[in-house]
Design a protein around this motif. Structure first.
Motif, PDB file in Angstrom:
ATOM      1  N   ASP A   1     -10.781 -32.489  33.452  1.00 17.61           N
ATOM      2  CA  ASP A   1     -11.240 -33.653  34.227  1.00 17.61           C
ATOM      3  C   ASP A   1     -12.667 -34.017  33.826  1.00 17.61           C
ATOM      4  O   ASP A   1     -12.988 -35.189  33.624  1.00 17.61           O
ATOM      5  N   ARG A   2     -13.516 -33.034  33.706  1.00 18.12           N
ATOM      6  CA  ARG A   2     -14.913 -33.272  33.343  1.00 18.12           C
ATOM      7  C   ARG A   2     -15.026 -33.849  31.931  1.00 18.12           C
ATOM      8  O   ARG A   2     -15.835 -34.744  31.691  1.00 18.12           O
ATOM      9  N   ARG A   3     -14.190 -33.378  31.016  1.00 12.75           N
ATOM     10  CA  ARG A   3     -14.211 -33.930  29.654  1.00 12.75           C
ATOM     11  C   ARG A   3     -13.765 -35.386  29.660  1.00 12.75           C
ATOM     12  O   ARG A   3     -14.338 -36.232  28.965  1.00 12.75           O
ATOM     13  N   ILE A   4     -12.739 -35.689  30.451  1.00 10.75           N
ATOM     14  CA  ILE A   4     -12.275 -37.079  30.559  1.00 10.75           C
ATOM     15  C   ILE A   4     -13.413 -37.964  31.068  1.00 10.75           C
ATOM     16  O   ILE A   4     -13.698 -39.016  30.496  1.00 10.75           O
ATOM     17  N   LEU A   5     -14.067 -37.538  32.141  1.00 15.67           N
ATOM     18  CA  LEU A   5     -15.169 -38.333  32.701  1.00 15.67           C
ATOM     19  C   LEU A   5     -16.298 -38.501  31.694  1.00 15.67           C
ATOM     20  O   LEU A   5     -16.836 -39.601  31.523  1.00 15.67           O
ATOM     21  N   ARG A   6     -16.663 -37.427  31.018  1.00 15.16           N
ATOM     22  CA  ARG A   6     -17.752 -37.480  30.037  1.00 15.16           C
ATOM     23  C   ARG A   6     -17.423 -38.460  28.904  1.00 15.16           C
ATOM     24  O   ARG A   6     -18.256 -39.282  28.518  1.00 15.16           O
ATOM     25  N   GLU A   7     -16.196 -38.413  28.404  1.00 13.94           N
ATOM     26  CA  GLU A   7     -15.808 -39.315  27.312  1.00 13.94           C
ATOM     27  C   GLU A   7     -15.761 -40.773  27.773  1.00 13.94           C
ATOM     28  O   GLU A   7     -16.150 -41.669  27.030  1.00 13.94           O
ATOM     29  N   LEU A   8     -15.299 -41.006  28.983  1.00 15.62           N
ATOM     30  CA  LEU A   8     -15.247 -42.383  29.482  1.00 15.62           C
ATOM     31  C   LEU A   8     -16.632 -42.950  29.747  1.00 15.62           C
ATOM     32  O   LEU A   8     -16.852 -44.151  29.581  1.00 15.62           O
ATOM     33  N   VAL A   9     -17.576 -42.091  30.144  1.00 12.48           N
ATOM     34  CA  VAL A   9     -18.953 -42.576  30.309  1.00 12.48           C
ATOM     35  C   VAL A   9     -19.525 -42.938  28.947  1.00 12.48           C
ATOM     36  O   VAL A   9     -20.223 -43.944  28.804  1.00 12.48           O
ATOM     37  N   ARG A  10     -19.223 -42.158  27.943  1.00  9.10           N
ATOM     38  CA  ARG A  10     -19.719 -42.443  26.585  1.00  9.10           C
ATOM     39  C   ARG A  10     -19.108 -43.722  26.024  1.00  9.10           C
ATOM     40  O   ARG A  10     -19.767 -44.486  25.334  1.00  9.10           O
ATOM     41  N   ASP A  11     -17.811 -43.933  26.304  1.00  5.31           N
ATOM     42  CA  ASP A  11     -17.126 -45.116  25.794  1.00  5.31           C
ATOM     43  C   ASP A  11     -15.976 -45.475  26.722  1.00  5.31           C
ATOM     44  O   ASP A  11     -14.876 -44.918  26.620  1.00  5.31           O
ATOM     45  N   GLY A  12     -16.220 -46.398  27.627  1.00  5.57           N
ATOM     46  CA  GLY A  12     -15.226 -46.812  28.609  1.00  5.57           C
ATOM     47  C   GLY A  12     -14.090 -47.635  28.029  1.00  5.57           C
ATOM     48  O   GLY A  12     -13.128 -47.934  28.720  1.00  5.57           O
ATOM     49  N   ARG A  13     -14.182 -47.988  26.750  1.00  2.00           N
ATOM     50  CA  ARG A  13     -13.131 -48.792  26.121  1.00  2.00           C
ATOM     51  C   ARG A  13     -12.143 -47.957  25.319  1.00  2.00           C
ATOM     52  O   ARG A  13     -11.287 -48.504  24.628  1.00  2.00           O
ATOM     53  N   LEU A  14     -12.258 -46.638  25.399  1.00  2.00           N
ATOM     54  CA  LEU A  14     -11.310 -45.793  24.681  1.00  2.00           C
ATOM     55  C   LEU A  14      -9.890 -46.094  25.133  1.00  2.00           C
ATOM     56  O   LEU A  14      -9.635 -46.263  26.325  1.00  2.00           O
ATOM     57  N   SER A  15      -8.970 -46.139  24.184  1.00  2.00           N
ATOM     58  CA  SER A  15      -7.558 -46.234  24.571  1.00  2.00           C
ATOM     59  C   SER A  15      -7.153 -44.883  25.131  1.00  2.00           C
ATOM     60  O   SER A  15      -7.814 -43.868  24.910  1.00  2.00           O
ATOM     61  N   ASN A  16      -6.050 -44.852  25.855  1.00  2.00           N
ATOM     62  CA  ASN A  16      -5.571 -43.589  26.392  1.00  2.00           C
ATOM     63  C   ASN A  16      -5.278 -42.600  25.268  1.00  2.00           C
ATOM     64  O   ASN A  16      -5.552 -41.405  25.395  1.00  2.00           O
ATOM     65  N   ALA A  17      -4.732 -43.077  24.154  1.00  2.00           N
ATOM     66  CA  ALA A  17      -4.429 -42.193  23.021  1.00  2.00           C
ATOM     67  C   ALA A  17      -5.711 -41.584  22.451  1.00  2.00           C
ATOM     68  O   ALA A  17      -5.758 -40.384  22.150  1.00  2.00           O
ATOM     69  N   GLN A  18      -6.761 -42.406  22.302  1.00  5.91           N
ATOM     70  CA  GLN A  18      -8.035 -41.890  21.797  1.00  5.91           C
ATOM     71  C   GLN A  18      -8.635 -40.889  22.766  1.00  5.91           C
ATOM     72  O   GLN A  18      -9.147 -39.846  22.363  1.00  5.91           O
ATOM     73  N   LEU A  19      -8.590 -41.211  24.045  1.00  9.98           N
ATOM     74  CA  LEU A  19      -9.134 -40.316  25.068  1.00  9.98           C
ATOM     75  C   LEU A  19      -8.378 -38.992  25.062  1.00  9.98           C
ATOM     76  O   LEU A  19      -8.987 -37.921  25.090  1.00  9.98           O
ATOM     77  N   ALA A  20      -7.063 -39.052  25.016  1.00  8.41           N
ATOM     78  CA  ALA A  20      -6.248 -37.836  25.008  1.00  8.41           C
ATOM     79  C   ALA A  20      -6.609 -36.954  23.823  1.00  8.41           C
ATOM     80  O   ALA A  20      -6.753 -35.729  23.967  1.00  8.41           O
ATOM     81  N   GLU A  21      -6.793 -37.561  22.664  1.00 10.16           N
ATOM     82  CA  GLU A  21      -7.156 -36.788  21.468  1.00 10.16           C
ATOM     83  C   GLU A  21      -8.515 -36.114  21.643  1.00 10.16           C
ATOM     84  O   GLU A  21      -8.683 -34.943  21.314  1.00 10.16           O
ATOM     85  N   ARG A  22      -9.463 -36.834  22.200  1.00  6.26           N
ATOM     86  CA  ARG A  22     -10.816 -36.278  22.369  1.00  6.26           C
ATOM     87  C   ARG A  22     -10.874 -35.136  23.378  1.00  6.26           C
ATOM     88  O   ARG A  22     -11.715 -34.262  23.268  1.00  6.26           O
ATOM     89  N   VAL A  23     -10.003 -35.175  24.384  1.00  8.26           N
ATOM     90  CA  VAL A  23     -10.052 -34.130  25.413  1.00  8.26           C
ATOM     91  C   VAL A  23      -8.999 -33.051  25.210  1.00  8.26           C
ATOM     92  O   VAL A  23      -8.936 -32.097  25.984  1.00  8.26           O
ATOM     93  N   GLY A  24      -8.151 -33.193  24.190  1.00  4.20           N
ATOM     94  CA  GLY A  24      -7.194 -32.161  23.875  1.00  4.20           C
ATOM     95  C   GLY A  24      -5.943 -32.169  24.728  1.00  4.20           C
ATOM     96  O   GLY A  24      -5.387 -31.119  25.040  1.00  4.20           O
ATOM     97  N   LEU A  25      -5.481 -33.346  25.099  1.00  5.20           N
ATOM     98  CA  LEU A  25      -4.234 -33.489  25.871  1.00  5.20           C
ATOM     99  C   LEU A  25      -3.290 -34.421  25.129  1.00  5.20           C
ATOM    100  O   LEU A  25      -3.710 -35.176  24.253  1.00  5.20           O
ATOM    101  N   SER A  26      -2.032 -34.400  25.528  1.00  4.01           N
ATOM    102  CA  SER A  26      -1.122 -35.444  25.048  1.00  4.01           C
ATOM    103  C   SER A  26      -1.350 -36.682  25.929  1.00  4.01           C
ATOM    104  O   SER A  26      -1.994 -36.613  26.973  1.00  4.01           O
ATOM    105  N   ALA A  27      -0.809 -37.805  25.497  1.00  2.00           N
ATOM    106  CA  ALA A  27      -1.115 -39.085  26.140  1.00  2.00           C
ATOM    107  C   ALA A  27      -0.699 -39.143  27.610  1.00  2.00           C
ATOM    108  O   ALA A  27      -1.464 -39.619  28.456  1.00  2.00           O
TER     109      ALA A  27
END
Length: 160
Positions: A14-40
């Protein structure tokens, strides 16, 4: 129903998701999932849960105020004459209606509020004071400081 942070704690993902979205709120779900180590799918579910629980309150663009013609930031401390509900509500409404006002904070201490405004130099600030702020009834005193440079903006509290 919105849970408070005391009802459920955030895990590391959860914290990684929040941190990545603060850095870039326009990430697609696929990009976000890759950055935090989850599937989509689990990433999407967690993000929606974080939104529904109120951890994510919205998404916004950060604008370049210099390109918009209002490069100067001024912090204004304001003391009100009275603190009854009508004065406080009117002050809040008036601040919300002023496009130059970026943030307004009710604070403790010598002043009642700190207001952050964006203006075009000292002339723009004088115009703001004379034609906007000083027209608000109930202000007893104000003190202003021009910001010279922003050293940090948009930090991520307690997410590391």
């Amino acid at each position: 129903m919105k849970e408070s942070s005391s009802d459920r704690s955030l895990d590391a993902i959860d914290r990684r998701i929040l941190r990545e979205l603060v850095r870039d709120g326009r990430l697609s779900n696929a990009q976000l999932a890759e950055r935090v180590g989850l599937s989509a799918s689990p990433c999407w579910q967690r993000t929606r849960r974080l939104e529904s629980e109120g951890y994510i309150q919205g998404y916004t663009a950060i604008l370049d105020r210099e390109l918009l013609g209002v490069p100067e930031t001024v912090l204004i401390e304001v003391t009100l004459e009275r603190h009854d509900d009508a004065v406080l509500e009117n002050f809040g409404r008036q601040m919300a209606a002023m496009p130059e006002v970026i943030e307004v904070w009710l604070v403790t201490g010598e002043y009642d509020y700190v207001i952050k405004v964006a203006v075009n130099g000292t002339r723009g600030y004088e115009e703001f004071l004379r034609h906007r702020l000083y027209k608000v009834p109930g202000i007893r005193h104000s003190r202003s400081s021009f910001a010279l440079r922003c050293l940090k903006q948009g930090g991520v509290p307690v997410l590391e």
